[in-house]
Structures are given as structure tokens and as C-alpha cells.
Write an enzyme that holds these catalytic residues in place. Sequence first.
Site: not given
Ligand code: APR
Length: 329
Positions: A15, A18, A106, A113, A136-138, A166, A169, A193
Site C-alpha cells: 500500500g 510498502g 493506533r 491488524n 511497520v503496521t500499527n 518520530d 519529525r 509510538h
Molecule cells: N495480506 C497482505 N496484505 C494485506 C492484507 C493481508 N491479509 N490485508 C491488507 N493488506 C494490504 C492492503 O491491501 C494494502 O495494500 O496492506 C496494505 C496496507 O496499505 P495501506 O492501506 O495503503 O496502508 P499504509 O498507509 O501503507 O499503512 C500500513 O503502516 O504506518 C502503518 O498505520 C499504518 O498500520 C498501517 C500500516
Amino acid sequence: MRNQRRKIISVIGAGNVGEHVASLTLLKGLGDVRLFDIPRKEGDKIFEPVKGKALDLQQMLAALEVDAKVEGFTVSPDGSSGYEALAGSDIVVITAGFPRRPGMSREDLLDKNIQILKAIVPNIQKYAPNSIVIVVTNPVDTMTYAAYKLLGFPANRVMGMAGILDSARFRTFISYKLGISPKDIHAYVIGGHGDEMVPIISRSNVKGVPLKYLLSEEEIREIVERTKFGGGEIVALMGTSAYYAPAMAVVEMIESILLDAKRIHPCSVYVDKNEFYEVEDICVGIPVLLGKDGWERIFEVPLSREEREQWRKSVESVKRTIELAKRFL
Ligand code: APR
């Protein structure tokens, strides 16, 4: 150099964060990138954005004249298929999951998540058992804790990205105030965080000159407040969370590990019974040395009495979320 191969950096979740991790990693020439993400359904049409993004990035490299291979793999949301290409990864970055929307903390992301993380972990164990994992996921400290516990990897090979972001920033806001390049501003943030993160004022300096000589208490307080809510400020403006700076922070970690650079950065790592930082069984942002083995040691930074108090509060707050997460593990 016959046996040297390019490093492989896998990114699960292509996303916003990534895809920027991918492009910055490639621009820096750190290795080959493999992206993994789920398909997107629109009516009866199924898209595979991850494959499209990989092609786009590969073509960017042709224009840039950088040699690297980028591939995209569509995986099933429950993790049951599509992950074979994780094999051989030196680093696996996990960004899969939901980002914050306005009004969300978060911690609100925890439940969903963690379920996603649980689908991913068995694939890393199976295909990339020797990799170094960056979460990275929150909420990142808790997700790193969950990843560490679920993966069963040595602690030094699992870490969360937060402190570099952080701190970036924090340095940006100091730079705004002083009109001095952030390159000359040494200032960093430890702790969880979240709103209780701990900017280390007592050690912050501009080319060696302590921050408190350059800014008033009131100015420092304003900067600290803006840093603590730096993520929320962007969520409120964009309707989703930040990605350029978070991605660059991840790439900083990747670079330090792959080049065995031994840089010191605050990262969320698993610590148990650490007397200096007074923590036990937790993942939280602590300055660590990053090298080829992952985070190789903890760097002890003397804290002022006030910072130590803030640190304790931050640790308590992370602990509370970790306790909530334990029922999913
Ligand atoms: N398997 C693989 N990928 C997945 C799954 C899964 N089961 N579920 C969701 N995804 C993918 C989504 O399809 C999406 O492309 O994870 C990606 C997340 O990207 P975004 O929605 O654009 O989120 P992003 O801004 O990249 O943030 C991702 O990082 O900073 C943290 O808080 C933020 O937890 C969040 C994470």
C-alpha cells in the site's frame, strides 16, 4: 565476487508505505524487491495491483539505469497461498494492515491488524526462516511484540519502525524553528509510538550546542507537542496516515542492516529484564545498534529525571496495549 548475489528485500503489504519502501530501497540500490499484497475486487472484476506496481517500478529502474529485479505476488488474505517467493529474503518488511483514519488511535487498529499478522507469520517461518523482520503496521510496538512471539525468531531479528520516524519529525520541527538544516540537528525520540513518546531534550543538540541554549522552554514544549501528534496532524490533513517519512525510516533501517553500518537508531525491540531502561517483556522504542545481525545491542542513553518519568509512563501505556493483544496470541 562470483558467489555474491543481490540482497532480497520482501515487503508484505504494497500500500502507501510498502510501495514507497520499495521505490526508495530500489533507488538506493540496496537489492531486489519482492512485493506481496492481496487482490482487489471491484464488482466481478479482480485486480492484482501488486503485480502492476512491481512492473511500474521495474520500468522506473530502466529509466533510471539501476540494475535490480522487482516482482509482485498476489497472496490470499488468509495467508494460505502466494508466499513461496519469500524464500531467500534477507529482510521482510510487514506493512500489511489498516492505516488510521481521522479520529482513530493506533490502538483502534489492534484487533484487525493482529489477525492479518497471524496470516502472514507462518509464511515467514516457512519460507524465510533466516530473515530479519521489520514491522511497520500499527500499533507498532504491540505488533512487533506479537510478531516476535508468533515468529519465535531470536529477538535481534525482529524490530519495529517508529523511533526514526518520530525523531525525523522532531528534527523537522526544530529545524523550522531555528532555520538550521535537520542534518545538523541531533535529536531523537524513544518510548512507545504514541502520544506518550519521549523526546530526549537533555541530549538534543545542534552541532553539539544543547537545544536548551537555543530555544526557550516554551518553544521546546511546542515542538515536543507537535512531534507527539505529528502522525495525527497528517492523518487529519490527508484522511489516512503518512507514508513518505515512514517509508524512508524503514529504508534507513534496511540500509544499516544490509550494509552492516552499525548506526544507532531508536527502534522498537523486544527487551526482557533490562535494568538500565527498567523494562521487562515488552517491545518499545530504544536506541539500538543496527548491523548485519539485526539489532545487535542496546545503547544506554542517560535520561534526566523528568525524561525517566515520561519513559515510565510511555512503557506503561505500551504494556497496556500488549496486555490487550495477548488475548489474540
Ligand atoms: N495480506 C497482505 N496484505 C494485506 C492484507 C493481508 N491479509 N490485508 C491488507 N493488506 C494490504 C492492503 O491491501 C494494502 O495494500 O496492506 C496494505 C496496507 O496499505 P495501506 O492501506 O495503503 O496502508 P499504509 O498507509 O501503507 O499503512 C500500513 O503502516 O504506518 C502503518 O498505520 C499504518 O498500520 C498501517 C500500516
